[in-house]
Design a protein around this motif. Sequence first.
Motif, mmCIF file in Angstrom:
data_model
loop_
_atom_site.group_PDB
_atom_site.id
_atom_site.type_symbol
_atom_site.label_atom_id
_atom_site.label_comp_id
_atom_site.label_asym_id
_atom_site.label_seq_id
_atom_site.Cartn_x
_atom_site.Cartn_y
_atom_site.Cartn_z
ATOM 1 N N ARG A 21 0.824 -1.205 0.000
ATOM 2 C CA ARG A 21 0.000 0.000 0.000
ATOM 3 C C ARG A 21 0.863 1.261 0.000
ATOM 4 N N ALA A 22 1.951 1.230 0.792
ATOM 5 C CA ALA A 22 2.856 2.386 0.831
ATOM 6 C C ALA A 22 3.515 2.583 -0.533
ATOM 7 N N LEU A 23 3.918 1.473 -1.165
ATOM 8 C CA LEU A 23 4.510 1.571 -2.500
ATOM 9 C C LEU A 23 3.494 2.114 -3.506
ATOM 10 N N MET A 24 2.245 1.658 -3.400
ATOM 11 C CA MET A 24 1.188 2.101 -4.309
ATOM 12 C C MET A 24 0.944 3.600 -4.137
ATOM 13 N N ALA A 27 3.800 5.388 -5.666
ATOM 14 C CA ALA A 27 3.751 5.282 -7.127
ATOM 15 C C ALA A 27 2.691 6.220 -7.703
ATOM 16 N N LYS A 28 1.540 6.360 -7.017
ATOM 17 C CA LYS A 28 0.482 7.257 -7.502
ATOM 18 C C LYS A 28 0.957 8.702 -7.525
ATOM 19 N N GLY A 29 1.834 9.060 -6.593
ATOM 20 C CA GLY A 29 2.364 10.421 -6.559
ATOM 21 C C GLY A 29 3.396 10.677 -7.636
ATOM 22 N N ILE A 30 4.070 9.623 -8.101
ATOM 23 C CA ILE A 30 5.163 9.790 -9.057
ATOM 24 C C ILE A 30 4.754 9.447 -10.483
ATOM 25 N N HIS A 82 -10.219 1.350 -13.871
ATOM 26 C CA HIS A 82 -10.314 2.797 -14.036
ATOM 27 C C HIS A 82 -8.919 3.379 -14.229
ATOM 28 N N SER A 83 -8.797 4.287 -15.161
ATOM 29 C CA SER A 83 -7.494 4.881 -15.436
ATOM 30 C C SER A 83 -7.097 5.900 -14.363
ATOM 31 N N ARG A 84 -8.047 6.297 -13.518
ATOM 32 C CA ARG A 84 -7.713 7.309 -12.517
ATOM 33 C C ARG A 84 -7.038 6.724 -11.274
ATOM 34 N N ASP A 85 -7.226 5.432 -10.992
ATOM 35 C CA ASP A 85 -6.634 4.869 -9.775
ATOM 36 C C ASP A 85 -5.623 3.753 -10.036
#
Length: 178
Positions: A21-24, A27-30, A82-85
Amino acid sequence: MPRIKDVARIRVNVKGMEEVRALMKRAKGIAAPRLIQKYATLPAAMLVRDDAKRRVRRGPGIDTRGNRRKHLEEQIFATRGHSRDGSSIAGVDYIKAPHAHLVEFGTAPHIIRPRRRGRLLWIKKLRLLLPFVNHPGAEARPFLKPAARRTRPAVKKQLERGLRRLLFDVINRRTVDV
């Protein structure tokens, strides 16, 4: 035909997922969600899809007219969500296989009546016309739920490996295509 909200949803929760979850989140921020799908979630969904395909029981391959029968196994898929998450989905195409939930969960004994009132049912195998048929029900032959349950450790490893690779490639400015 079942509505989407009536179909069972399976979520994978694994002990030790805090690191994933921390990696995810990182990754969402980068990285873009499409990259998260490409590197991590789609390969993980494919693991569930492949295991579910192995669990489906296949019947004879030709129907009564001599045409090739489409099997439930061919309708199990893995695709981008979904492409947003950055999510991905493993499931069954209910348009092409509307009976999938009946195989997964089984059926209770029930009466089959003709669609139009006052008509008779034509039973091809017995060559009979009947006003109704007492169906004994069908035993459940789950394939998707056990596949999701059994592949949890592999899904966790795939998510972690893919997210680490994505972060490494993005941080080191390697060329990452969508």
